[in-house]
Design an enzyme around this catalytic site. Structure first.
Site, mmCIF file in Angstrom:
data_model
loop_
_atom_site.group_PDB
_atom_site.id
_atom_site.type_symbol
_atom_site.label_atom_id
_atom_site.label_comp_id
_atom_site.label_asym_id
_atom_site.label_seq_id
_atom_site.Cartn_x
_atom_site.Cartn_y
_atom_site.Cartn_z
ATOM 1 N N GLY A 147 0.778 -1.235 0.000
ATOM 2 C CA GLY A 147 0.000 0.000 0.000
ATOM 3 C C GLY A 147 0.807 1.280 0.000
ATOM 4 O O GLY A 147 0.309 2.335 0.380
ATOM 5 N N ARG B 263 -15.061 -15.319 -11.497
ATOM 6 C CA ARG B 263 -14.541 -13.950 -11.438
ATOM 7 C C ARG B 263 -15.668 -12.918 -11.500
ATOM 8 O O ARG B 263 -15.678 -11.944 -10.751
ATOM 9 C CB ARG B 263 -13.565 -13.728 -12.602
ATOM 10 C CG ARG B 263 -12.955 -12.336 -12.613
ATOM 11 C CD ARG B 263 -12.039 -12.116 -13.794
ATOM 12 N NE ARG B 263 -10.993 -13.117 -13.888
ATOM 13 C CZ ARG B 263 -9.912 -13.162 -13.108
ATOM 14 N NH1 ARG B 263 -9.748 -12.257 -12.161
ATOM 15 N NH2 ARG B 263 -9.006 -14.094 -13.276
ATOM 16 N N MET C 215 -3.966 -6.651 -7.433
ATOM 17 C CA MET C 215 -3.320 -7.673 -8.262
ATOM 18 C C MET C 215 -4.303 -8.689 -8.851
ATOM 19 O O MET C 215 -3.975 -9.850 -8.999
ATOM 20 C CB MET C 215 -2.240 -8.391 -7.442
ATOM 21 C CG MET C 215 -1.156 -7.467 -6.918
ATOM 22 S SD MET C 215 -0.366 -6.480 -8.203
ATOM 23 C CE MET C 215 0.658 -7.734 -8.950
ATOM 24 N N ILE D 22 -7.120 -9.476 -12.081
ATOM 25 C CA ILE D 22 -7.737 -9.080 -13.344
ATOM 26 C C ILE D 22 -9.221 -8.855 -13.060
ATOM 27 O O ILE D 22 -9.837 -9.610 -12.315
ATOM 28 C CB ILE D 22 -7.542 -10.195 -14.388
ATOM 29 C CG1 ILE D 22 -6.058 -10.329 -14.711
ATOM 30 C CG2 ILE D 22 -8.364 -9.928 -15.641
ATOM 31 C CD1 ILE D 22 -5.712 -11.523 -15.590
ATOM 32 N N ASN E 137 -5.398 3.052 -12.965
ATOM 33 C CA ASN E 137 -4.479 2.041 -12.431
ATOM 34 C C ASN E 137 -3.057 2.562 -12.584
ATOM 35 O O ASN E 137 -2.742 3.243 -13.569
ATOM 36 C CB ASN E 137 -4.629 0.740 -13.233
ATOM 37 C CG ASN E 137 -3.677 -0.349 -12.772
ATOM 38 O OD1 ASN E 137 -3.513 -0.588 -11.583
ATOM 39 N ND2 ASN E 137 -3.030 -1.015 -13.725
ATOM 40 N N HIS F 71 0.757 1.252 -13.152
ATOM 41 C CA HIS F 71 1.454 0.047 -13.620
ATOM 42 C C HIS F 71 2.939 0.379 -13.782
ATOM 43 O O HIS F 71 3.291 1.387 -14.383
ATOM 44 C CB HIS F 71 0.865 -0.392 -14.970
ATOM 45 C CG HIS F 71 1.517 -1.629 -15.502
ATOM 46 N ND1 HIS F 71 1.252 -2.875 -14.986
ATOM 47 C CD2 HIS F 71 2.432 -1.813 -16.486
ATOM 48 C CE1 HIS F 71 1.985 -3.774 -15.624
ATOM 49 N NE2 HIS F 71 2.711 -3.162 -16.544
ATOM 50 N N SER G 287 3.374 3.986 -15.478
ATOM 51 C CA SER G 287 2.270 4.607 -16.222
ATOM 52 C C SER G 287 1.012 4.610 -15.357
ATOM 53 O O SER G 287 0.755 3.657 -14.622
ATOM 54 C CB SER G 287 1.951 3.799 -17.486
ATOM 55 O OG SER G 287 3.098 3.617 -18.287
ATOM 56 N N THR H 99 -9.639 -0.232 -18.696
ATOM 57 C CA THR H 99 -10.647 -0.777 -19.605
ATOM 58 C C THR H 99 -10.577 -2.298 -19.497
ATOM 59 O O THR H 99 -9.795 -2.835 -18.705
ATOM 60 C CB THR H 99 -10.369 -0.352 -21.063
ATOM 61 O OG1 THR H 99 -9.091 -0.892 -21.441
ATOM 62 C CG2 THR H 99 -10.356 1.155 -21.223
ATOM 63 N N GLU I 26 -9.238 -4.389 -21.260
ATOM 64 C CA GLU I 26 -7.962 -4.982 -21.665
ATOM 65 C C GLU I 26 -6.927 -4.814 -20.549
ATOM 66 O O GLU I 26 -6.657 -3.675 -20.134
ATOM 67 C CB GLU I 26 -7.482 -4.246 -22.910
ATOM 68 C CG GLU I 26 -6.567 -5.055 -23.779
ATOM 69 C CD GLU I 26 -6.145 -4.224 -24.991
ATOM 70 O OE1 GLU I 26 -5.093 -4.514 -25.538
ATOM 71 O OE2 GLU I 26 -6.872 -3.266 -25.338
ATOM 72 N N LEU I 27 -6.327 -5.898 -20.088
ATOM 73 C CA LEU I 27 -5.394 -5.838 -18.955
ATOM 74 C C LEU I 27 -4.226 -4.895 -19.240
ATOM 75 O O LEU I 27 -3.494 -5.092 -20.216
ATOM 76 C CB LEU I 27 -4.862 -7.246 -18.636
ATOM 77 C CG LEU I 27 -3.834 -7.306 -17.514
ATOM 78 C CD1 LEU I 27 -4.461 -6.965 -16.177
ATOM 79 C CD2 LEU I 27 -3.157 -8.661 -17.481
ATOM 80 N N ASP I 28 -4.051 -3.892 -18.381
ATOM 81 C CA ASP I 28 -2.984 -2.894 -18.530
ATOM 82 C C ASP I 28 -2.992 -2.265 -19.931
ATOM 83 O O ASP I 28 -1.953 -1.806 -20.414
ATOM 84 C CB ASP I 28 -1.601 -3.511 -18.246
ATOM 85 C CG ASP I 28 -1.487 -4.054 -16.829
ATOM 86 O OD1 ASP I 28 -2.123 -3.481 -15.930
ATOM 87 O OD2 ASP I 28 -0.770 -5.048 -16.631
#
Ligand code: GRF
Length: 222
Positions: free
Chosen positions: A16, A69, A94, A96, A111, A113, A140, A145, A147-149
């Site tokens: 954190g 999920r 962490m 998806i 997010n 990254h 970044s 969205t 799409e992951l990362d």
């Protein structure tokens, strides 16, 4: 009458330190937001203790006991919705997230990254940058969205990779910049200066960004 402060929820799975940087920026008067909720998938996440120390309501939602999920994510977002959050920050979360479940939050969820996206989506970004022989690395912040990362990048911090850097040194050095980058982006959101024009145009003050903003001396520049 002045605008009400942005209500921010944060999701984090780990220690954190990015959450801590956000709280510190708020406490320093540099980030006019209210943190309304911190959530984690891990009961022992350091982020939960930081939230408690800062008197921010928090919850743990373990994926155990959920059939899939989507069910987990729908419950997660139900709790986030109930907090009245305007914006959701993923600060080391962490997992998806299901694309359908996150749809109502597109444009309101960011997010951080640890790579210069679109390079190195996913895990082990520092190791991969070193293995590739890169001379530059970075972090970044992007809109989330399905799409992951892969969501539109808002801003980046760049650092040189030094000869002899190992994965740990690189991660540690970058983290200091992450701690400036995330509050700086959230500050723009708090000032209602940043918008996502779907599907992928990031606008600052109503103008499309042609490239991600860059962190320089604690501030974001075009
Ligand atoms: C950071 O490196 C962040 O970029 C990545 O996960 C890490 C979280 O660190 N998404 P912390 O829990 O904020 O210290």
């Amino acid at each position: 009458m002045s605008n009400p402060r942005l209500r921010v929820a944060v999701l984090a799975s780990g220690r954190g330190s990015n959450l801590q940087a956000l709280i510190a920026a708020r406490d320093a008067g540099a980030l006019p937001v209210d943190f309304v909720l911190v959530g984690s998938d891990k009961a022992h996440a350091g982020a939960l203790q930081l939230a408690a120390d800062a008197a921010i309501p928090s919850f743990t939602l373990s994926p155990k006991g959920f059939a899939n999920r989507l069910d987990y994510d729908l419950e997660l977002f139900r709790q986030l919705d109930a907090s009245g959050a305007d914006v959701l920050v993923l600060a080391g979360f962490m997992r998806i997230i299901d694309g359908e479940a996150l749809k109502p939050w597109v444009g309101r969820m960011i997010n951080i990254h640890p790579s210069l996206l679109p390079k190195y989506r996913g895990l082990h970004t520092h190791r991969r940058a070193l293995e590739a022989g890169d001379t530059e690395h970075g972090a970044s912040v992007h809109f989330v969205t399905a799409e992951l990362d892969g969501g539109p990048v808002i801003a980046q911090a760049r650092i040189d990779i030094r000869p002899g850097d190992d994965e740990h040194q690189l991660a540690q050095r970058l983290l200091g910049y992450e701690h400036q980058l995330l509050p700086a982006v959230l500050r723009l959101m708090a000032a209602h200066r940043l918008t996502l024009a779907p599907p992928d145009r990031v606008e600052l003050d109503g103008r499309a960004l042609s490239a991600p903003l860059q962190l320089r001396n604690d501030d974001l520049v075009d």
